[in-house]
Design an enzyme around this catalytic site. Sequence first.
Site, PDB file in Angstrom:
ATOM      1  N   ASN A 287     -19.909  -8.440   0.784  1.00  0.00           N
ATOM      2  CA  ASN A 287     -19.412  -9.513   0.472  1.00  0.00           C
ATOM      3  C   ASN A 287     -20.052 -10.492   1.464  1.00  0.00           C
ATOM      4  OD1 ASN A 287     -17.288  -7.872  -0.776  1.00  0.00           O
ATOM      5  ND2 ASN A 287     -16.750  -7.414   1.426  1.00  0.00           N
ATOM      6  N   HIS A 319     -28.856  -3.411   6.776  1.00  0.00           N
ATOM      7  CA  HIS A 319     -28.837  -3.231   5.104  1.00  0.00           C
ATOM      8  C   HIS A 319     -27.786  -4.466   4.544  1.00  0.00           C
ATOM      9  CE1 HIS A 319     -28.789  -0.775   1.413  1.00  0.00           C
ATOM     10  NE2 HIS A 319     -27.620  -1.267   1.397  1.00  0.00           N
ATOM     11  N   GLU A 320     -26.698  -4.550   5.141  1.00  0.00           N
ATOM     12  CA  GLU A 320     -25.494  -5.614   4.291  1.00  0.00           C
ATOM     13  C   GLU A 320     -25.933  -6.824   4.652  1.00  0.00           C
ATOM     14  OE1 GLU A 320     -23.720  -4.005   2.504  1.00  0.00           O
ATOM     15  OE2 GLU A 320     -23.999  -2.002   3.306  1.00  0.00           O
ATOM     16  N   HIS A 323     -28.379  -8.234   2.133  1.00  0.00           N
ATOM     17  CA  HIS A 323     -27.768  -8.513   0.869  1.00  0.00           C
ATOM     18  C   HIS A 323     -27.296 -10.051   0.866  1.00  0.00           C
ATOM     19  CE1 HIS A 323     -27.851  -5.075  -1.444  1.00  0.00           C
ATOM     20  NE2 HIS A 323     -27.015  -4.103  -0.496  1.00  0.00           N
TER      21      HIS A 323
END
Length: 875
Positions: A287, A319-320, A323
């Site tokens: 998110n 990784h997040e 994004h």
Amino acid sequence: MALDRDILPDSIKPLNYNLSLYNLQFSGDWTYDGTVKIASKVQKETDEMVVNVKDLKIIGASVGDASSSSMKDVSYDEKNQRATIKLSDKLKTGETSLSITFQGSMNDKMAGFYRARYKPVIEAAAGTPKDGEHHYMFSTQFEACDARRAFPCFDEPNLKASFEFDIEIPEKLVALSNMPEKSTSKGGASGLKKVSFEKSPVMSTYLYAWAVGDFTYVEAHTERKYNGKNLPVRVYTTRGLEEQGRFALEHAHKTIDYFSDIFDIEYPLPKSDLLAVHEFAMGAMENWGLVTYRTTAVLFDEENSDARYKQRVAYVVAHELAHQWFGNLVTMDWWSELWLNEGFATWVGWLAVDHLHPEWKVWSTFVAEGYQTALSLDSLRSSHPIEVPVKSALDVDQIFDAISYLKGSSVIRMLSSHLSNEIFLKGVSTYLKAHSYGNATTDDLWLALSGASGQDVKAFMDPWIRKIGHPVVTIAEEPGQITLRQSRFLKSGDGKAEEDETLWWVPVGLKTGEPVKVIHSALQQKEDTIREVDDEFYKINAEQNGFYRTNYPPQRLVKLAAALEKLSTEDRVGLIGDASALAISGDATTPALLSFIEGFQGEQSYVVWAQISASLSKVRSVFSDNKQISNALKKFSLKLCSPAAERIGWDFAPDEDYLTGMLRKLLLAMAAGAGHEGIISTGKQKFEAWKGGDNKAINQNLRATVFNMASANGGKDEYEAIKNEYRKTTSTDGKEICLVAMGRNKDPALARDLLNFVLSDEVSVQDCHNGPMAVAGNNDTQGEIWKFVQSEWDGKLTKVRSSATVVLDRWIKTGLNQFSEREIGQEIQAFFKDKDTAGFDRSLSQVSDNIEANAGYKERDEKVVLEWLKANGYT
């Protein structure tokens, strides 16, 4: 509607959502009320609004001011998760505002807006919802199609809009969302407050997020300035766990700066929050500005946690955060291109960890774990292309798998190695800048990379993305030259001509000569010859950069085993992985694999030993029913690993590096699993001392090793002691360690007890697959999972079936993949023939393929394996 996808009508396009949630009921039916005002562009005249909803009740709707047009009727299409709102008047083209009032619920399914149970480690703040010992926090999980569970919306990735949000909550609780808090005011009743948030940039609905709970945080700031300010970065937890967020925090702010540099685009939001969620189906969710994590993926207790979780936390954080650019700033146009998000974030996540921790040598770990996992799944007929056609978004969940993540990242690694990281990242930056705040396709990425490199990237990469499978390159030798032939690799070894029509671009990467040099070329046809090859030493696929298997002549493997010093860690891992896979498919033999592995007794790399362990575990599993082979393989393993295990011992040096600690755990576990009496005895002594109250008897980094050892070599007493520790531990990784250890016990009755236990109220749904994973990997008890699935499908398993399909999918994949008997494969097919398998039907196909491959392997090699073991003194 587009022919290739099932999407909403294109008559209305959202521009901005202004969402208010109120009347939250923190008990009973857990409902809430909401109003969402959607500023929209009407693109075609229409007298209806079609929006996505699931488990929501629409109370009313209006357009513009209430007098313009109001809701005449509403109908629900539950199968397609849509509501059609009939309006009293037709909407004219142009911009307008749609307003919908609705009611939803904070469910317990780890999807949409949901509640998560936990037991506080210190006293919770007043007003924290609770039910007996359990307290609750609330969070969202919208990817792929669950924003519609929380509010009516246009829930498709390319229908981007900005978001505004406010929520009414108890005064002592904390609310979070994608953007910083704008204001707080009194709520509509005593003891409540209304928290409002700043307007977000345009983004897809699946990236929208909020959370409510008794949260505290640790904070740092980026070293780099953004718009003249150092950005605040926080890790939020429920009260009392915040200090366990410091390890993630230090990585988060450094990773944000690193990505801002290599993408040449500054982090786009004014803050970055990371939130630990107590019940979470996946590992984490990206998110925008409020990344949510499973606790073991973001929390680390320096005094009590196992060091192996450090790498996990560092990687998942990276990784997040990757994004935030690749997926959030630029989003795939449709779910068929999910790999654009996940494959890239996986690769660049490891790139960031390697930048921050070069001593961890994470690329060799990637080759042993991610790369091998992807090759294994991709060797099944039931695999799928990286870019897989998705007609309905409701079918997308099952492609959040090793193909999208790990094959995707492996082919990106292959491409970046070919182009160079510098040129690759230059192309990525161009791609991100060209499509910022919009959507893009795979072809858009290829175009940007072609521009940066001067090569036609689409031409040689498209087969890797759009075709199923990967090749095996088979080598034939002649003096001074080798002939390479590519063909599709199938684990079952029974490929047909019509399955072998893809022509891949295969980077050869030939290592040869003295001193060793790497000669780069590509195999771009079915067969080709390379000359001027040193007959004494050569290896193709240098550093295992190419995504393919290599089949060497048997005598070449013998020569390579004698030249290990010329091979990198990645090369050695790749050779073992290939030899193992080729034995299973019948392209090579298990004796060739075992003969090759024998030469690794002096190996010192943790990653190489991890690959040896994985390959031997597979062989031992397939032939476990043959007691003569099983016992002989234990002797083989014991002879192989004992010298290294005895050499490394039990004691950690004060300044010991991470990889040495990992190697110690692995070698002790391997030796104990092979029956090393001295190591088992020491492990038992440590366990008994710990059980007797000496909390320092087991080093925190050997807790899993000792627990596993005690359980595998013990009985009910050891099992119950570990179960009791599960109930008591407050360590973030402790519960996971306990469940896995309980599954190592060899008593089938205790395996059944564990399967019942993980489905009880004592174990959260998110964790309930950890025990079955261990049972499935235990040759003495793996059959209990299939028995349990059959007997409890309409009983205790309904808890998982009704609340978390993704967890049920893990039960199916990990619980049933291990069998080597065609009869069991047929039983499984017959059992599920009349069942609703939505959400795990792809996994069932993979189970079927794996069992068929295992059965063929067992039938083909059982006799020759036994002969080799006898001839070499292991029986």
